[in-house]
Design a protein around this motif. Structure first.
Motif, mmCIF file in Angstrom:
data_model
loop_
_atom_site.group_PDB
_atom_site.id
_atom_site.type_symbol
_atom_site.label_atom_id
_atom_site.label_comp_id
_atom_site.label_asym_id
_atom_site.label_seq_id
_atom_site.Cartn_x
_atom_site.Cartn_y
_atom_site.Cartn_z
ATOM 1 N N LEU A 152 0.841 -1.209 0.000
ATOM 2 C CA LEU A 152 0.000 0.000 0.000
ATOM 3 C C LEU A 152 0.873 1.255 0.000
ATOM 4 N N ASP A 153 1.889 1.260 0.849
ATOM 5 C CA ASP A 153 2.763 2.436 0.935
ATOM 6 C C ASP A 153 3.465 2.678 -0.403
ATOM 7 N N ALA A 154 3.925 1.588 -1.004
ATOM 8 C CA ALA A 154 4.643 1.720 -2.282
ATOM 9 C C ALA A 154 3.700 2.264 -3.365
ATOM 10 N N LEU A 155 2.449 1.821 -3.344
ATOM 11 C CA LEU A 155 1.508 2.276 -4.375
ATOM 12 C C LEU A 155 1.194 3.766 -4.197
ATOM 13 N N ARG A 156 0.987 4.184 -2.968
ATOM 14 C CA ARG A 156 0.712 5.617 -2.731
ATOM 15 C C ARG A 156 1.869 6.462 -3.252
ATOM 16 N N LYS A 157 3.079 5.990 -2.989
ATOM 17 C CA LYS A 157 4.273 6.723 -3.431
ATOM 18 C C LYS A 157 4.305 6.798 -4.962
ATOM 19 N N THR A 158 4.082 5.649 -5.599
ATOM 20 C CA THR A 158 4.111 5.608 -7.068
ATOM 21 C C THR A 158 3.058 6.539 -7.667
ATOM 22 N N LEU A 159 1.849 6.508 -7.088
ATOM 23 C CA LEU A 159 0.781 7.319 -7.688
ATOM 24 C C LEU A 159 1.096 8.816 -7.563
ATOM 25 N N LYS A 160 1.796 9.183 -6.487
ATOM 26 C CA LYS A 160 2.225 10.589 -6.366
ATOM 27 C C LYS A 160 3.268 10.911 -7.430
ATOM 28 N N GLU A 161 4.152 9.979 -7.657
ATOM 29 C CA GLU A 161 5.199 10.200 -8.674
ATOM 30 C C GLU A 161 4.570 10.320 -10.065
ATOM 31 N N ILE A 162 3.612 9.454 -10.356
ATOM 32 C CA ILE A 162 2.964 9.491 -11.678
ATOM 33 C C ILE A 162 2.230 10.819 -11.859
ATOM 34 N N GLU A 163 1.669 11.311 -10.774
ATOM 35 C CA GLU A 163 0.936 12.588 -10.840
ATOM 36 C C GLU A 163 1.828 13.728 -11.349
ATOM 37 N N THR A 164 3.124 13.611 -11.074
ATOM 38 C CA THR A 164 4.016 14.711 -11.487
ATOM 39 C C THR A 164 4.104 14.814 -13.013
ATOM 40 N N TYR A 165 3.821 13.733 -13.731
ATOM 41 C CA TYR A 165 3.886 13.868 -15.195
ATOM 42 C C TYR A 165 2.546 13.695 -15.913
ATOM 43 N N THR A 166 1.535 13.101 -15.234
ATOM 44 C CA THR A 166 0.228 13.054 -15.924
ATOM 45 C C THR A 166 -0.718 14.116 -15.364
ATOM 46 N N GLY A 167 -0.379 14.647 -14.200
ATOM 47 C CA GLY A 167 -1.209 15.708 -13.623
ATOM 48 C C GLY A 167 -2.371 15.211 -12.791
ATOM 49 N N GLU A 168 -2.462 13.876 -12.581
ATOM 50 C CA GLU A 168 -3.603 13.387 -11.803
ATOM 51 C C GLU A 168 -3.183 12.266 -10.854
ATOM 52 N N ASN A 169 -3.812 12.236 -9.682
ATOM 53 C CA ASN A 169 -3.606 11.093 -8.792
ATOM 54 C C ASN A 169 -4.827 10.185 -8.948
ATOM 55 N N TYR A 170 -4.577 8.925 -9.314
ATOM 56 C CA TYR A 170 -5.682 8.033 -9.700
ATOM 57 C C TYR A 170 -6.258 7.244 -8.515
ATOM 58 N N TRP A 171 -5.761 7.519 -7.309
ATOM 59 C CA TRP A 171 -6.291 6.846 -6.110
ATOM 60 C C TRP A 171 -7.639 7.467 -5.768
ATOM 61 N N ILE A 172 -8.694 6.681 -5.764
ATOM 62 C CA ILE A 172 -10.017 7.170 -5.364
ATOM 63 C C ILE A 172 -10.248 6.731 -3.920
ATOM 64 N N ASN A 173 -10.475 7.732 -3.086
ATOM 65 C CA ASN A 173 -10.542 7.455 -1.663
ATOM 66 C C ASN A 173 -11.932 6.966 -1.248
ATOM 67 N N GLU A 174 -12.315 5.820 -1.754
ATOM 68 C CA GLU A 174 -13.618 5.242 -1.392
ATOM 69 C C GLU A 174 -13.366 3.834 -0.882
ATOM 70 N N PRO A 175 -13.282 3.671 0.445
ATOM 71 C CA PRO A 175 -12.923 2.357 0.997
ATOM 72 C C PRO A 175 -14.010 1.309 0.765
ATOM 73 N N ILE A 176 -13.591 0.077 0.921
ATOM 74 C CA ILE A 176 -14.527 -1.055 0.726
ATOM 75 C C ILE A 176 -15.410 -1.215 1.968
ATOM 76 N N HIS A 177 -16.723 -1.322 1.724
ATOM 77 C CA HIS A 177 -17.644 -1.690 2.806
ATOM 78 C C HIS A 177 -18.044 -3.141 2.572
ATOM 79 N N ARG A 178 -17.521 -4.003 3.412
ATOM 80 C CA ARG A 178 -17.784 -5.437 3.250
ATOM 81 C C ARG A 178 -19.109 -5.764 3.936
ATOM 82 N N ILE A 179 -20.089 -6.193 3.130
ATOM 83 C CA ILE A 179 -21.395 -6.567 3.671
ATOM 84 C C ILE A 179 -21.249 -7.919 4.368
#
Ligand code: FAD
Length: 344
Positions: free
Chosen positions: A65-92
């Motif tokens: 998880l930590d590595a992915l957050r870091k990568t998505l921030k890095e990608i944002e520097t060249y695509t201009g967007e962070n693709y992480w959608i902050n909508e957690p899973i609600h397990r029924i």
């Protein structure tokens, strides 16, 4: 002849997360993309640190998880967007027993960071036993991630929308068509079976179907999971899936899988809905549930990155970096993921 550091074959999570490492480290490269809609492109994009059947932790959950957050921030520097959608899973929760298991597990030190300590109830769906929230989970905006990444690769002239033809590869001289390269990374998912160099890696195809839906009632930006995941993708459009099937592997939609999706959806969503499309693709899974990466046994410039299973995003990102470090610095790969484990 054009001299480049890397060729990447494939255009899913494995390929693009590896390409990101090359961008970050200023390497020259070209990606070969078949342009097909494969597992990555139809995936739900769920980022989930838990095994949701048993409420246990996924391998290296926090590190991934930590590595992915870091990568998505890095990608944002060249695509201009962070693709992480902050909508957690609600397990029924299915029943009282599951609720008890969750109650016990959320107190455990190793699971506390991932299981909410309280239960919630929602009006939009049937959840008689409540829902537990998976902490630190979220979703990748899959459509935007691929669209923007491909645009960026086009912009820097690093993608060829062409099928890579293995018979034109000179693996002795490191030449492919008009490219002279240092390394090739093969990241073809299940299609690695066409690759004469890595066709024997023991992948097991796991076919997944998903539905795109219109619901009569909105879900207010929530991700629900009972048997499968349900979440909004855009205004009044929803994703539901994906099934797991190792037995019916024909290249067509399986009606039984669609039935299973409908039945399991109706189990917790009781209002009207319309199916607008159905897609399927094949996950590249491995018997020991670990990715497969590393060097070819006799061609030292040929590498593989595959076997991401049901966790293409977390595994793909984490092990793309490990493979890059292995190639560039010689940092050893974890034994559990090294392709060598199948060469013994
Ligand atoms: C329905 C479904 C839902 C899923 N949901 C999730 C989820 O929510 N979260 C998650 O983390 N994972 C999810 N997954 C799993 C995830 O999609 C896979 O782990 C991941 O896609 C594997 O990525 P890959 O890059 O190895 O392979 P692929 O996605 O299969 O990509 C490989 C690509 O390479 C191309 N290619 C192959 N050979 C060549 C060639 N010779 N030349 C050019 N191109 C070539 C292929 O056409 C393909 O497009 C889901 C999978 C399915 C099927």
């Amino acid at each position: 002849m054009k001299e480049i550091d890397y060729i990447i074959v494939g255009d899913g999570y494995a390929a693009l997360f590896f390409a990101h490492q090359l961008i970050l480290n200023k390497k020259s490269f070209v990606v070969f993309s078949s342009g097909e809609k494969s597992a990555s492109h139809i995936s739900a994009g769920i980022i989930n640190p838990l095994v949701l059947k048993r409420f246990t932790r996924f391998w290296l959950a926090q590190e991934q998880l930590d590595a992915l957050r870091k990568t998505l921030k890095e990608i944002e520097t060249y695509t201009g967007e962070n693709y992480w959608i902050n909508e957690p899973i609600h397990r029924i929760l299915h029943d009282e027993m599951e609720r008890d298991v969750w109650t016990k597990k959320c107190k455990r030190e190793d699971l506390k960071p991932f299981l909410s300590s309280d239960f919630k109830s929602f009006d939009e769906v049937k959840n008689s036993f409540g829902t537990g929230c998976v902490l630190q989970s979220g979703r990748l905006n899959v459509q935007a991630f691929f669209a923007d990444f491909f645009s960026y690769l086009k912009e820097i002239n690093a993608i060829n929308f062409e099928y890579f033809k293995y018979e034109e590869l000179d693996a002795e001289e490191n030449i492919y068509q008009n490219f002279k390269f240092n390394h090739i990374v093969f990241a073809e998912g299940m299609a690695v079976r066409n690759n004469p160099y890595f066709k024997n890696i023991p992948l097991i195809p796991n076919k997944g179907h998903q539905l795109n839906l219109k619901l009569s009632e909105n879900l207010d930006n929530k991700t629900f999971k009972k048997k499968y995941f349900l979440f909004p993708t855009s205004e009044n459009r929803f994703y539901y899936g994906g099934t797991h099937d190792r037995d019916h592997l024909e290249n067509e939609i399986n009606e039984d899988s669609v039935k299973d999706l409908k039945k399991s959806l109706e189990d917790f969503y009781e209002k009207d809905y319309e199916i607008s499309s159905v897609y399927y693709a094949f996950r590249p899974t491995v018997g020991d549930r670990r990715p497969i990466l590393g060097r070819h046994s006799s061609h030292e410039n040929l590498f593989v990155l595959n076997g991401l299973g049901a966790r293409g995003i977390l595994n793909g990102n984490y092990f793309a970096k490990d493979l890059f470090d292995f190639i560039e610095t010689g940092k050893p790969l974890l034994e559990e993921v090294d392709v060598k484990r199948f060469l013994k």
